[in-house]
Design an enzyme around this catalytic site. Structure first.
Site, short mmCIF file in Angstrom:
data_model
loop_
_atom_site.label_atom_id
_atom_site.label_comp_id
_atom_site.label_asym_id
_atom_site.label_seq_id
_atom_site.Cartn_x
_atom_site.Cartn_y
_atom_site.Cartn_z
N GLU A 252 -38.13 -37.94 58.99
CA GLU A 252 -39.46 -37.32 59.00
C GLU A 252 -40.32 -37.92 57.88
O GLU A 252 -39.91 -37.99 56.73
CB GLU A 252 -39.32 -35.81 58.80
CG GLU A 252 -40.60 -35.03 58.99
CD GLU A 252 -40.35 -33.53 59.03
OE1 GLU A 252 -39.67 -33.02 58.11
OE2 GLU A 252 -40.81 -32.88 59.97
N GLY B 7 -39.11 -25.15 56.67
CA GLY B 7 -39.02 -26.16 55.63
C GLY B 7 -38.10 -27.28 56.06
O GLY B 7 -37.91 -27.52 57.26
N CYS C 41 -44.63 -30.46 60.81
CA CYS C 41 -43.32 -30.73 61.40
C CYS C 41 -43.44 -31.18 62.84
O CYS C 41 -42.44 -31.56 63.45
CB CYS C 41 -42.44 -29.49 61.31
SG CYS C 41 -43.16 -28.08 62.13
N LYS D 144 -40.86 -15.47 49.68
CA LYS D 144 -40.92 -16.45 48.59
C LYS D 144 -41.74 -17.64 49.07
O LYS D 144 -41.25 -18.47 49.82
CB LYS D 144 -39.53 -16.90 48.16
CG LYS D 144 -39.54 -17.66 46.86
CD LYS D 144 -38.49 -18.76 46.77
CE LYS D 144 -38.85 -19.90 47.66
NZ LYS D 144 -40.08 -20.63 47.16
N TRP E 30 -45.23 -25.25 51.91
CA TRP E 30 -46.57 -25.49 51.37
C TRP E 30 -47.52 -26.07 52.40
O TRP E 30 -48.74 -26.09 52.18
CB TRP E 30 -46.50 -26.44 50.18
CG TRP E 30 -45.64 -27.63 50.47
CD1 TRP E 30 -44.32 -27.81 50.13
CD2 TRP E 30 -46.02 -28.81 51.22
NE1 TRP E 30 -43.86 -29.01 50.62
CE2 TRP E 30 -44.87 -29.64 51.29
CE3 TRP E 30 -47.20 -29.23 51.81
CZ2 TRP E 30 -44.87 -30.88 51.94
CZ3 TRP E 30 -47.21 -30.47 52.47
CH2 TRP E 30 -46.06 -31.27 52.52
N GLU F 51 -37.19 -22.92 61.15
CA GLU F 51 -38.14 -23.91 61.68
C GLU F 51 -38.04 -25.11 60.77
O GLU F 51 -38.55 -25.07 59.64
CB GLU F 51 -39.56 -23.32 61.66
CG GLU F 51 -39.76 -22.11 62.55
CD GLU F 51 -39.64 -22.43 64.03
OE1 GLU F 51 -39.42 -21.51 64.81
OE2 GLU F 51 -39.75 -23.62 64.38
N LEU F 52 -37.36 -26.14 61.20
CA LEU F 52 -36.99 -27.22 60.29
C LEU F 52 -37.75 -28.51 60.61
O LEU F 52 -38.79 -28.51 61.26
CB LEU F 52 -35.47 -27.42 60.36
CG LEU F 52 -34.65 -26.14 60.10
CD1 LEU F 52 -33.17 -26.41 60.23
CD2 LEU F 52 -34.99 -25.54 58.74
#
Ligand SMILES: NC(=O)C1=CN([C@@H]2O[C@H](COP(=O)(O)OP(=O)(O)OC[C@H]3O[C@@H](n4cnc5c(N)ncnc54)[C@H](O)[C@@H]3O)[C@@H](O)[C@H]2O)C=CC1
Ligand SMILES: O=C(O)[C@H](O)CS(=O)(=O)O
Length: 478
Positions: free
Chosen positions: A382, A229, A285, A175, A151, A251-252
């Site tokens: 984070e 996410g 991130c 999704k 988001w 991509e975390l």
């Protein structure tokens, strides 16, 4: 349900598809419902893969120039609807409109970049060790790609995956996050208008992420999962992808250290940390998550940082004066407040910035946490909020050691005027992205991605194409 507001179906095989149930999309700044979206499930997940698989048989056989032309048309359609798309991002995600406009330009830059990269998917010939053999290497599209997106950048995190996938000849099922489905559906509408054939792009909106993604993870026709996410969810997806040995790009989460060396230009460092820390209310991130300042310049840095903090305005993203919009939801507010309370309980001093006007919304004022120590939650997890913990260090080796002491390795920053320090830090920091005097490194031309538990693979640059290509070795016996 208020029939007056927006109601959208999913986009599958070029058509709007409803699933019976709908879920509401709310504005995080006002709690108002801005629309209702189809709540897809396993049936629609299956329909989307069926459509993408059928479309792949044709789309993958188009020439690179034909695919590039379709991407250019999509770029044009998005350009013409920038304001509408930007306003939708601010409505459902909350970021200031100026940032939302910037995100659309950033999102579109990937479509432009990969429209060009499509034409440069080169193969090779390799000198054979036998005179009667010839060796060719070809690159071919992997097939149907499943994209699961967050988001915080509801447009850019989609185009950063879909543009290279389509350029390579793949088709996609997407999704989006349930908090920001309307932006994804608008992007699909632009693709439809641009004439991208039915089934090439499919969007399944749902409140049951696992139900939809499990269908895709179990379907052998889906050859690749690409995800942005949390690290927690990324690990779950990677584990499930193993059952059918799908390719995976992740991509975390990040925990970016922002290091200010003893010789740094303090004003430049303050400007840089303001840009890195408070962009998207700290919900990126690659935001500065831990600020390390040399002990000899701590006081002047904190003074300048405090002044800059007090210039920030917290409020609704549609108000021109707003610098920091709302966080995405109540859970985000609780997580950030928990980190602030934890830091204070362990000795940090809170220097709080301006509060939002008293009104609804997931608003939280920006805060500097001076005297932060590495045992605090804000220095280990984070944050995804407007919290700036500041800790001091004595020498460069200490700063590198502490910066690297984490499972994460996405982005790191160092501010210095010394070329020697610039190379010392950038070569010793264990991060996929290192900004040297640059707080905003992300761009379509460069490879974006993390080391360690911050992810796998790279997005953007020519490397971004490799994630969607198989390397085929053709050996010819003459
Ligand atoms: N690296 C990045 O850019 C991002 C990092 N995050 C981190 O993750 C934390 C939580 O944020 P969330 O939005 O909840 O991230 P999340 O990782 O839960 O959600 C990201 C996407 O994954 C989907 N998802 C969630 N659980 C899933 C499952 N079991 N199977 C398949 N898909 C699933 C969500 O619907 C969304 O589309 C944030 O506080 C932040 O720390 C969140 C968003 C982006
Ligand atoms: O996921 C994110 O937070 C974005 O990738 C950050 S950026 O690409 O906008 O820098």
């Amino acid at each position: 349900m208020d029939g007056a507001i927006l109601q959208k179906g999913m986009y599958i095989n070029g058509e709007e598809v409803y699933a019976g149930d709908l879920f509401a999309v709310e504005n995080p700044a006002t709690f108002e419902k801005i629309g209702y979206v189809a709540d897809g499930g396993t049936r629609e997940a299956q329909m989307a893969v069926d459509a993408a698989h059928e479309a792949f048989l044709v789309w993958s056989k188009k020439t690179a120039y034909e695919r590039a032309a379709h991407l250019e048309n999509w770029f044009q359609a998005i350009s013409e609807r920038t304001e509408e798309l930007a306003r939708m991002i601010t409505l459902e995600q909350g970021k200031p409109l100026i940032e939302a406009r910037g995100e659309i330009a950033y999102a579109n830059s990937f479509i432009k970049w990969f429209a060009e990269e499509a034409k440069r998917v080169y193969g090779e010939t390799i000198p054979a060790s036998s005179s009667s053999k010839r060796i060719l290497v070809q690159k071919q599209p992997v097939g149907v790609v499943a994209a699961i997106t967050p988001w915080n950048f509801p447009a850019a995190m989609i185009t950063r995956k879909v543009a290279p996938a389509l350029a390579a000849g793949c088709t996609v099922v997407i999704k989006p996050a349930p908090a920001t489905p309307l932006t994804a559906l608008l992007l699909a509408e632009c693709a439809h208008e641009a004439g991208i054939p039915e089934g090439v792009i499919n969007v399944v909106t749902t409140n049951d992420a696992a139900a939809v993604s499990d269908v895709w993870l179990e379907d052998s026709r889906v050859k690749k999962i690409t995800f942005t996410g949390s690290t927690k969810v990324g690990k779950q997806l990677m584990e499930k992808a193993a059952k059918t040995v799908k390719k995976v790009s992740l991509e975390l989460g990040g925990l970016a250290p922002f290091i200010i060396a003893e010789d740094a230009d303090i004003n430049a460092a303050v400007k840089g940390v303001m840009q890195s820390k408070f962009r998207n209310a700290g919900q990126t991130c690659v935001c500065a998550n831990r600020i390390y300042v040399h002990e000899n310049i701590k006081e002047p840095f904190i003074d300048a940082f405090k002044t800059a903090l007090n210039s920030l305005r917290v409020g609704n993203g549609f108000e021109q004066s707003t610098d920091i919009g709302p966080l995405i939801n109540e859970a985000a507010i609780e997580k950030v407040k928990g980190q602030i309370d934890d830091a204070i309980s362990k000795g940090a001093k809170a220097i709080r910035g301006p509060k939002a006007d008293e009104r609804k919304g997931f608003f939280i004022e920006p805060v500097i946490l001076s005297g932060a120590t590495d045992d605090m939650a804000c220095m280990r997890e984070e944050t995804f909020g407007p919290v700036a913990p500041v800790s001091t260090f004595s020498d460069d080796a200490e700063a590198v050691r502490r910066a690297n002491n984490t499972p994460y390795g996405l982005a790191a920053y160092v501010f210095t005027k010394s070329l020697q320090k610039a190379f010392y830090y950038s070569e010793n920091l264990e991060y996929g992205i290192v900004g040297v005097n640059d707080p905003l490194p992300a761009t379509a031309q460069a490879p974006f991605g993390g080391m360690k538990e911050s992810g796998l693979g790279r997005e953007g640059s020519r490397h971004g194409m490799d994630e969607f290509l198989e390397v085929k070795y053709i050996s010819i016996q003459l």
